[in-house]
Design a protein around this motif. Sequence first.
Motif, PDB file in Angstrom:
ATOM      1  N   ARG A   1       0.839  -1.197   0.000  1.00  0.00           N
ATOM      2  CA  ARG A   1       0.000   0.000   0.000  1.00  0.00           C
ATOM      3  C   ARG A   1       0.876   1.250   0.000  1.00  0.00           C
ATOM      4  N   GLY A   2       0.461   2.243  -0.781  1.00  0.00           N
ATOM      5  CA  GLY A   2       1.243   3.464  -0.883  1.00  0.00           C
ATOM      6  C   GLY A   2       1.973   3.526  -2.212  1.00  0.00           C
ATOM      7  N   SER A   3       2.368   4.725  -2.585  1.00  0.00           N
ATOM      8  CA  SER A   3       2.951   4.947  -3.900  1.00  0.00           C
ATOM      9  C   SER A   3       4.263   4.182  -4.078  1.00  0.00           C
ATOM     10  N   ARG A   4       4.349   3.441  -5.192  1.00  0.00           N
ATOM     11  CA  ARG A   4       5.568   2.763  -5.627  1.00  0.00           C
ATOM     12  C   ARG A   4       5.943   3.226  -7.042  1.00  0.00           C
ATOM     13  N   SER A   5       5.550   4.463  -7.377  1.00  0.00           N
ATOM     14  CA  SER A   5       5.754   4.951  -8.737  1.00  0.00           C
ATOM     15  C   SER A   5       7.225   5.065  -9.106  1.00  0.00           C
ATOM     16  N   SER A   6       8.083   5.312  -8.119  1.00  0.00           N
ATOM     17  CA  SER A   6       9.518   5.418  -8.419  1.00  0.00           C
ATOM     18  C   SER A   6      10.093   4.103  -8.918  1.00  0.00           C
ATOM     19  N   LEU A   7       9.431   2.975  -8.599  1.00  0.00           N
ATOM     20  CA  LEU A   7       9.899   1.652  -9.026  1.00  0.00           C
ATOM     21  C   LEU A   7       9.095   1.092 -10.191  1.00  0.00           C
ATOM     22  N   TYR A   8       7.790   1.410 -10.246  1.00  0.00           N
ATOM     23  CA  TYR A   8       6.919   0.754 -11.203  1.00  0.00           C
ATOM     24  C   TYR A   8       6.223   1.703 -12.181  1.00  0.00           C
ATOM     25  N   GLY A   9       6.307   3.008 -11.992  1.00  0.00           N
ATOM     26  CA  GLY A   9       5.644   3.929 -12.897  1.00  0.00           C
ATOM     27  C   GLY A   9       4.323   4.439 -12.352  1.00  0.00           C
ATOM     28  N   SER A  10       3.604   5.188 -13.204  1.00  0.00           N
ATOM     29  CA  SER A  10       2.398   5.896 -12.763  1.00  0.00           C
ATOM     30  C   SER A  10       1.251   4.964 -12.396  1.00  0.00           C
ATOM     31  N   GLU A  11       1.269   3.718 -12.858  1.00  0.00           N
ATOM     32  CA  GLU A  11       0.202   2.780 -12.506  1.00  0.00           C
ATOM     33  C   GLU A  11       0.218   2.421 -11.025  1.00  0.00           C
ATOM     34  N   ALA A  12       1.330   2.662 -10.344  1.00  0.00           N
ATOM     35  CA  ALA A  12       1.483   2.227  -8.948  1.00  0.00           C
ATOM     36  C   ALA A  12       1.347   3.386  -7.974  1.00  0.00           C
ATOM     37  N   ILE A  13       0.541   4.394  -8.307  1.00  0.00           N
ATOM     38  CA  ILE A  13       0.347   5.518  -7.386  1.00  0.00           C
ATOM     39  C   ILE A  13      -0.297   5.045  -6.084  1.00  0.00           C
ATOM     40  N   GLY A  14      -1.278   4.167  -6.187  1.00  0.00           N
ATOM     41  CA  GLY A  14      -1.953   3.669  -4.983  1.00  0.00           C
ATOM     42  C   GLY A  14      -1.250   2.497  -4.337  1.00  0.00           C
ATOM     43  N   GLY A  15      -0.518   1.719  -5.119  1.00  0.00           N
ATOM     44  CA  GLY A  15       0.171   0.563  -4.570  1.00  0.00           C
ATOM     45  C   GLY A  15       0.342  -0.517  -5.624  1.00  0.00           C
ATOM     46  N   VAL A  16       0.831  -1.679  -5.181  1.00  0.00           N
ATOM     47  CA  VAL A  16       1.130  -2.793  -6.072  1.00  0.00           C
ATOM     48  C   VAL A  16       0.588  -4.082  -5.459  1.00  0.00           C
ATOM     49  N   ILE A  17      -0.015  -4.910  -6.302  1.00  0.00           N
ATOM     50  CA  ILE A  17      -0.459  -6.243  -5.902  1.00  0.00           C
ATOM     51  C   ILE A  17       0.253  -7.249  -6.798  1.00  0.00           C
ATOM     52  N   ASN A  18       1.081  -8.104  -6.206  1.00  0.00           N
ATOM     53  CA  ASN A  18       1.847  -9.107  -6.953  1.00  0.00           C
ATOM     54  C   ASN A  18       1.282 -10.483  -6.626  1.00  0.00           C
ATOM     55  N   ILE A  19       0.763 -11.162  -7.663  1.00  0.00           N
ATOM     56  CA  ILE A  19       0.151 -12.476  -7.520  1.00  0.00           C
ATOM     57  C   ILE A  19       1.136 -13.518  -8.052  1.00  0.00           C
ATOM     58  N   ILE A  20       1.524 -14.457  -7.202  1.00  0.00           N
ATOM     59  CA  ILE A  20       2.481 -15.498  -7.564  1.00  0.00           C
ATOM     60  C   ILE A  20       1.726 -16.818  -7.709  1.00  0.00           C
ATOM     61  N   THR A  21       1.802 -17.408  -8.887  1.00  0.00           N
ATOM     62  CA  THR A  21       1.035 -18.611  -9.174  1.00  0.00           C
ATOM     63  C   THR A  21       1.673 -19.849  -8.551  1.00  0.00           C
ATOM     64  N   ARG A  22       0.865 -20.901  -8.408  1.00  0.00           N
ATOM     65  CA  ARG A  22       1.352 -22.153  -7.841  1.00  0.00           C
ATOM     66  C   ARG A  22       2.181 -22.897  -8.873  1.00  0.00           C
ATOM     67  N   LYS A  23       3.220 -23.576  -8.393  1.00  0.00           N
ATOM     68  CA  LYS A  23       4.116 -24.299  -9.287  1.00  0.00           C
ATOM     69  C   LYS A  23       3.984 -25.823  -9.137  1.00  0.00           C
ATOM     70  N   TYR A  24       3.666 -26.310  -7.952  1.00  0.00           N
ATOM     71  CA  TYR A  24       3.537 -27.739  -7.678  1.00  0.00           C
ATOM     72  C   TYR A  24       4.805 -28.523  -8.008  1.00  0.00           C
ATOM     73  N   HIS A  25       5.932 -27.857  -8.136  1.00  0.00           N
ATOM     74  CA  HIS A  25       7.157 -28.523  -8.570  1.00  0.00           C
ATOM     75  C   HIS A  25       7.620 -29.561  -7.561  1.00  0.00           C
ATOM     76  N   ASP A  26       8.218 -30.596  -8.075  1.00  0.00           N
ATOM     77  CA  ASP A  26       8.770 -31.651  -7.242  1.00  0.00           C
ATOM     78  C   ASP A  26      10.013 -32.183  -7.942  1.00  0.00           C
ATOM     79  N   THR A  27      10.970 -32.668  -7.183  1.00  0.00           N
ATOM     80  CA  THR A  27      12.212 -33.174  -7.783  1.00  0.00           C
ATOM     81  C   THR A  27      12.335 -34.683  -7.622  1.00  0.00           C
ATOM     82  N   ASP A  28      11.213 -35.362  -7.566  1.00  0.00           N
ATOM     83  CA  ASP A  28      11.232 -36.808  -7.392  1.00  0.00           C
ATOM     84  C   ASP A  28      10.220 -37.442  -8.339  1.00  0.00           C
ATOM     85  N   GLY A  29      10.521 -37.420  -9.635  1.00  0.00           N
ATOM     86  CA  GLY A  29       9.637 -38.026 -10.616  1.00  0.00           C
ATOM     87  C   GLY A  29       8.440 -37.157 -10.949  1.00  0.00           C
ATOM     88  N   VAL A  30       7.356 -37.788 -11.386  1.00  0.00           N
ATOM     89  CA  VAL A  30       6.137 -37.103 -11.811  1.00  0.00           C
ATOM     90  C   VAL A  30       5.016 -37.425 -10.825  1.00  0.00           C
TER      91      VAL A  30
END
Length: 293
Positions: A133-162
């Motif tokens: 919450r709050g302006s992040r325009s110095s990092l992200y531009g004018s779209e981030a005057i109110g703030g930034v929401i970053n959505i990270i998707t699920r990966k389900y990764h595993d290193t032991d077969g399928v």
Amino acid sequence: MKKFTSLTLGSALILAAADASAQTHNGMETTIVTATRTEQSIADSLAPVTVFERADIERIQPVDLQELLSRAVGVTFVRNGGRGANTSLFLRGNQSNHTLVLIDGVRIGSATLGSPSLTNLPPELIERVEIVRGSRSSLYGSEAIGGVINIITRKYHDTDGVKPLLQLGIGTQGSSKVLAAVSGGNKQSQFNLSALQENTDGVDNTEGKSGVHGDKDGFEQTAYNLTLSHKINERASLFALYQTSSSESDYDNNCYGTGFVKYSCSPYSNSEVSVANVRGEFQLLQNWLLTLS
């Protein structure tokens, strides 16, 4: 009405937060990368932030992304109808187009509304949400005057077969939901493919019973998510992401006829959000990580 988001290729965030541990009583801290584009703990962040981990999402069991985000401080919504209808998000009272929404560090938006379509991001495919919450325009531009929401998707990764994954759910009003995923790999390469299908007959979005009112306004959604990663060596890695979600939402509208011609109508809107990204990370020096996206 058809809404599409543009395909964006830009600098992506280093998604270290996807593997960050939640804060517990044993002293482990929650980290965030969205506030400064570098990994830091919430305690060290000067910006007010809210983080939803996967455990929080499973505990809350939100119907859609809007219900999840509404649990955060300073987030309000205006939705024009039932599920799938046009939704405007206001962060700390700023305009709806002053909040930047990212999916795995990639900007999303709407070609018709000017703001992202939040109803097309099912919680079942989300691993983590970071809200700054709050302006992040110095990092992200004018779209981030109110703030930034970053959505990270699920990966389900595993290193032991399928390994496969299947979840089924049914409910009232003809509601059903199916989530299927397959993932796996080894220490060098990992992959995930997941698909979600949801249907509901819904309820009437209005109280009036005249005209076409009094009918059920249904909602349908189909979503796919594909992620790939490959470690070339100790200093170079490649990543790929493709995520798409489409929905159809019924709504009420006045349909008029004549004294001799009577007809009914079932208006609906289609919406689609698609994101694609290819990223390479190269550790040139000990303190120099080059990211090309």
